[in-house]
Design a protein around this motif. Structure first.
Motif, PDB file in Angstrom:
ATOM      1  N   GLY A 155      -9.951   0.920   3.863  1.00 50.85           N
ATOM      2  CA  GLY A 155      -8.776   0.233   4.374  1.00 50.85           C
ATOM      3  C   GLY A 155      -8.856  -1.233   3.995  1.00 50.85           C
ATOM      4  N   THR A 200     -12.787   0.198   0.447  1.00 52.99           N
ATOM      5  CA  THR A 200     -12.639   1.599   0.059  1.00 52.99           C
ATOM      6  C   THR A 200     -12.004   2.452   1.141  1.00 52.99           C
ATOM      7  OG1 THR A 200     -14.864   2.153   0.834  1.00 52.99           O
ATOM      8  CG2 THR A 200     -14.647   1.448  -1.461  1.00 52.99           C
ATOM      9  N   ASP A 210      -8.823   7.927   2.875  1.00 51.16           N
ATOM     10  CA  ASP A 210      -8.090   7.661   1.637  1.00 51.16           C
ATOM     11  C   ASP A 210      -8.009   8.947   0.810  1.00 51.16           C
ATOM     12  OD1 ASP A 210      -6.896   6.465  -0.571  1.00 51.16           O
ATOM     13  OD2 ASP A 210      -8.736   5.504  -1.277  1.00 51.16           O
ATOM     14  N   ALA A 250       0.700   4.167  -2.732  1.00 48.85           N
ATOM     15  CA  ALA A 250       0.438   5.556  -2.366  1.00 48.85           C
ATOM     16  C   ALA A 250       1.505   6.484  -2.938  1.00 48.85           C
ATOM     17  CB  ALA A 250       0.371   5.686  -0.846  1.00 48.85           C
ATOM     18  N   ALA A 298      -4.780   3.611   3.964  1.00 43.53           N
ATOM     19  CA  ALA A 298      -4.312   3.987   2.635  1.00 43.53           C
ATOM     20  C   ALA A 298      -2.886   4.523   2.611  1.00 43.53           C
ATOM     21  CB  ALA A 298      -5.263   5.022   2.028  1.00 43.53           C
ATOM     22  N   ASP A 299      -2.342   4.891   3.773  1.00 41.93           N
ATOM     23  CA  ASP A 299      -0.946   5.330   3.833  1.00 41.93           C
ATOM     24  C   ASP A 299      -0.019   4.226   4.319  1.00 41.93           C
ATOM     25  OD1 ASP A 299      -1.722   5.177   6.455  1.00 41.93           O
ATOM     26  OD2 ASP A 299      -1.193   7.239   6.989  1.00 41.93           O
ATOM     27  N   LEU A 329      -7.556   3.386  -2.841  1.00 40.59           N
ATOM     28  CA  LEU A 329      -8.163   2.120  -2.421  1.00 40.59           C
ATOM     29  C   LEU A 329      -9.526   1.903  -3.085  1.00 40.59           C
ATOM     30  CD1 LEU A 329      -7.387   2.077   1.427  1.00 40.59           C
ATOM     31  CD2 LEU A 329      -6.090   1.009  -0.438  1.00 40.59           C
ATOM     32  N   VAL A 353       0.838  -1.202   0.000  1.00 44.78           N
ATOM     33  CA  VAL A 353       0.000   0.000   0.000  1.00 44.78           C
ATOM     34  C   VAL A 353       0.877   1.258   0.000  1.00 44.78           C
ATOM     35  CG1 VAL A 353      -1.663   1.327   1.350  1.00 44.78           C
ATOM     36  CG2 VAL A 353      -1.992  -1.122   1.042  1.00 44.78           C
TER      37      VAL A 353
END
Length: 449
Positions: free
Chosen positions: A201, A199, A438, A58, A169-170, A443, A54
């Motif tokens: 995580g 959407t 996000d 990102a 998302a990070d 995501l 991820v």
């Protein structure tokens, strides 16, 4: 041109880039068609590997899709062209079982039936049982808040989730919920992630609540009705009575005929609908007798009663029978239980008006229907026409106070219909939550909400 070298260096042996491998991980069990191949697949084995993937996505603004066993029916796991697929199928360990507190801790890739089997060794069960429970993974069940035949009594997936491990998302790893029965510290993030379809995580692990396995004899009843509407009225009567069925399922004539051709079970095709229910308790025989009486009062022409699962066999193979019939497009709407009869009447009218077969079976006890539009060829025109009819079905469910999806999720296939159910202000609130978790939209973008 962006390459996967940086990703490969950080995740040696876990990155798949061969064309055959990319194709295998690009689709799910839905009719959604991938628009192109992903850049790579991360076959993760640990939460840390998911987090590393991820973080790479990102940094490079790469869209991420998440995949378990690929049994989803809403197109939520379909790959993005040039995207990253994160597969959780190899994260398949049952980490611990705590029978004293009726809890089990698992990774996201554990097959749902394996969780139930592990619980059974302690006289317990994992209650949610989606139709694909022998293939689907718990991560996918959590992502879509899956239901199943037993949810009429035991609730859907969210009712059995105590805590989650989630990659944001990070790439940050968080844990939500607790092992206690009560917990009012902070927001209920666990419920927020359940059903979020990847959407917000990526769920990599879960602590699940178990139930005692039901004691007593399993008694099943099967009632034949002159109309699907009368069967719907029987469902309302049963669900408003003092008895609580473990299973309550309905099949219309079209689906019964398809099942009998695929796997003959002795079902009569004379009636317009078949209602099947099961009770498992010390009072199961008496409860089934009450249900049978309510069916007769609602207009049932014939009611059978037997011990065990024999009368449930036709319902359990209905999905496979429809798949064997082939060439169909399906959906899963839900309506308030008291409107079930109205929904079946609407389906009959749509079928007649459009001159098309719409075989339907339903988790009747919770108002969740699975109508399918039968098509005669695989042309784009035929599928477009089926989608138009499915839209009519969805619109009718909404008019009856229902929802566009009861358990399959929105995914990509129903994304265009979300605005029919969520008003602009409500959808904007969803989008603010999405943006908070996000902000760069990597995501599962363009799906779910």
């Amino acid at each position: 041109m962006m390459t996967t070298q940086e990703l490969t260096e950080g995740l040696q042996g876990r990155i798949l880039t061969g064309t055959d491998e990319l194709l295998r991980y690009s689709s799910d069990a839905s009719r959604a068609i991938p628009q192109g191949l992903p850049l790579a697949v991360l076959a993760a084995r640990t939460t840390q590997e998911v987090a590393a993937g991820v973080r790479w996505a990102a940094r490079n603004s790469v869209p991420v899709s998440v995949r378990g066993a690929g049994t989803g029916l809403a197109g939520g796991a379909v790959a993005y062209p040039g995207g990253l697929v994160i597969s959780l199928a190899e994260m398949d360990a049952i980490l611990s079982i705590d029978p004293g507190n009726r809890l089990i801790e698992v990774q996201a890739g554990v097959v749902t039936a394996d969780i139930d089997a592990a619980a059974a060794e302690y006289g317990l069960m994992y209650a949610p049982d989606p139709a694909s429970y022998r293939q689907s993974t718990i991560g996918g069940n959590i992502a879509t808040n899956a239901g199943g035949l037993r949810c009429v009594k035991y609730g859907v997936t969210t009712d059995s989730v105590a805590a989650l491990e989630v990659v944001l998302a990070d790439g940050e790893i968080i844990r939500t919920g607790s092992k206690t029965r009560k917990n009012v510290v902070g927001y209920d993030l666990t419920s927020l992630f359940v059903g979020s379809e990847g959407t917000l995580g990526i769920v990599t692990g879960a602590t699940l609540r178990l139930k005692p396995r039901p004691a007593g004899t399993a008694v099943t009843f099967r009632a034949t009705f002159p109309s699907a509407a009368s069967a719907g009225r029987a469902v309302t009567a049963i669900m408003n009575s003092s008895i609580v069925p473990d299973v309550l399922e309905l099949m219309d004539r079209a689906s019964v005929e398809i099942v009998e051709k695929y796997h003959p079970t002795g079902l009569s095709t004379d009636g317009a609908a078949i209602l099947v229910g099961q009770f498992i308790s010390p009072a199961s025989e008496a409860d089934a007798t009450v249900a049978s009486r309510l069916c007769k009062e609602a207009g049932a022409s014939d009611v059978d009663q037997a011990e065990g699962d024999v009368l449930l066999e036709a319902r359990r193979v209905s999905g496979k029978a429809l798949d064997a019939r082939g060439l169909r497009a399906s959906c899963d709407v839900a309506v308030p239980i008291a409107r079930l009869a109205d929904m079946f009447e609407a389906l009959e009218k749509i079928s007649a008006d459009e001159n098309v077969a719409i075989p339907t079976f339903a988790h009747a006890g919770d108002g969740n229907l699975h109508p399918s539009v039968v098509i005669e060829d695989e042309s784009a025109e035929a599928y477009a026409e089926a989608e138009r009819i499915l839209d009519l079905i969805t619109d009718q469910a909404l008019q009856l106070g229902g929802t566009i999806s009861g358990e399959h999720g929105v995914g990509s296939l129903k994304f265009a219909s979300v605005s029919k159910q969520l008003d602009p202000a409500t959808r904007a609130a969803h989008q603010r939550i999405k943006n908070a978790f996000d902000p760069h939209g990597i995501l599962t973008p363009g799906r779910g909400v």
